[in-house]
Design a protein around this motif. Sequence first.
Motif, PDB file in Angstrom:
ATOM      1  N   THR A  36      26.372  -8.426 -10.022  1.00  0.00           N
ATOM      2  CA  THR A  36      25.754  -7.624  -8.957  1.00  0.00           C
ATOM      3  C   THR A  36      26.615  -7.639  -7.699  1.00  0.00           C
ATOM      4  N   ASN A  37      27.195  -8.773  -7.351  1.00  0.00           N
ATOM      5  CA  ASN A  37      28.054  -8.843  -6.170  1.00  0.00           C
ATOM      6  C   ASN A  37      29.270  -7.935  -6.304  1.00  0.00           C
ATOM      7  N   SER A  38      29.850  -7.876  -7.487  1.00  0.00           N
ATOM      8  CA  SER A  38      31.031  -7.033  -7.691  1.00  0.00           C
ATOM      9  C   SER A  38      30.717  -5.572  -7.425  1.00  0.00           C
ATOM     10  N   PHE A  39      29.597  -5.090  -7.936  1.00  0.00           N
ATOM     11  CA  PHE A  39      29.225  -3.700  -7.718  1.00  0.00           C
ATOM     12  C   PHE A  39      28.872  -3.431  -6.255  1.00  0.00           C
ATOM     13  N   LEU A  40      28.208  -4.376  -5.616  1.00  0.00           N
ATOM     14  CA  LEU A  40      27.856  -4.200  -4.205  1.00  0.00           C
ATOM     15  C   LEU A  40      29.094  -4.184  -3.315  1.00  0.00           C
ATOM     16  N   ILE A  41      30.037  -5.059  -3.596  1.00  0.00           N
ATOM     17  CA  ILE A  41      31.277  -5.082  -2.814  1.00  0.00           C
ATOM     18  C   ILE A  41      32.029  -3.766  -2.994  1.00  0.00           C
ATOM     19  N   ALA A  42      32.176  -3.336  -4.239  1.00  0.00           N
ATOM     20  CA  ALA A  42      32.898  -2.083  -4.500  1.00  0.00           C
ATOM     21  C   ALA A  42      32.215  -0.898  -3.815  1.00  0.00           C
ATOM     22  N   GLY A  43      30.900  -0.821  -3.920  1.00  0.00           N
ATOM     23  CA  GLY A  43      30.175   0.282  -3.288  1.00  0.00           C
ATOM     24  C   GLY A  43      30.310   0.288  -1.780  1.00  0.00           C
ATOM     25  N   THR A  44      30.233  -0.873  -1.172  1.00  0.00           N
ATOM     26  CA  THR A  44      30.350  -0.961   0.284  1.00  0.00           C
ATOM     27  C   THR A  44      31.754  -0.610   0.753  1.00  0.00           C
ATOM     28  N   ILE A  45      32.762  -1.064   0.032  1.00  0.00           N
ATOM     29  CA  ILE A  45      34.142  -0.740   0.406  1.00  0.00           C
ATOM     30  C   ILE A  45      34.401   0.754   0.276  1.00  0.00           C
ATOM     31  N   TRP A  76      30.116 -15.263   0.649  1.00  0.00           N
ATOM     32  CA  TRP A  76      30.462 -14.609   1.925  1.00  0.00           C
ATOM     33  C   TRP A  76      31.251 -13.321   1.732  1.00  0.00           C
ATOM     34  N   GLY A  77      31.929 -13.163   0.607  1.00  0.00           N
ATOM     35  CA  GLY A  77      32.739 -11.963   0.357  1.00  0.00           C
ATOM     36  C   GLY A  77      31.988 -10.651   0.504  1.00  0.00           C
ATOM     37  N   PRO A  78      30.841 -10.499  -0.155  1.00  0.00           N
ATOM     38  CA  PRO A  78      30.109  -9.237  -0.019  1.00  0.00           C
ATOM     39  C   PRO A  78      29.669  -8.954   1.415  1.00  0.00           C
TER      40      PRO A  78
END
Length: 196
Positions: A163-172, A9-11
């Motif tokens: 992949t989730n880490s990069f997606l979260i960082a990019g979205t933030i 749910w985080g991303p």
Amino acid sequence: RILFQFQIWGPFLSVWSTQAIMQLRIYAMYRKSWKILAVTGIFFAMEIASISYVIAINFDRSLTYTNQPFPGLHMCSMLNLGKQFTAIYVPIFCFELILFCLAGYVVYKHMAKMRNIGGSRRLHATMRTIFKYSTLYFFIEFAGCALATALYLALPAIYLELTNSFLIAGTIILGCRLVLNTRDFYSSSSDDDSRP
């Protein structure tokens, strides 16, 4: 299992908060139209429901976990996430496309109006700034969805954390840039207004 609920749910929380910022920008582009806000709110709720459904059917009790995905590396990871999980990006992309089309339509209407008034198809600074970054936002989000889909299809499930880490960082980062670009625009336009 509890960590995976947060990881799943985080991303989406970061994506949804960035989409809320975009909805407010669209709302501003349409001169604070409650109808537009209601329409985007309905589509936003449909997107959240669709994502929740995909998560519910893909993250059931049949998933297997490991605490050592690589020899010597201890961390929780999934072993058998199905390829159908990539369907999670369809509602995100569809909602982003709706926001992009709404932004494009209001700019088109504005340019037609400006042409009828003054013969020029130039956007005023506020509309230009909002549309420029809305367009940039759409293409970056589209590229993120495409990249995530490709990674989920090409890599084993144990790489989900990466992949989730990069997606979260990019979205933030993208959400912060949306806010900062608007803030910079208003602070620079107020400085210009105060000059003689």
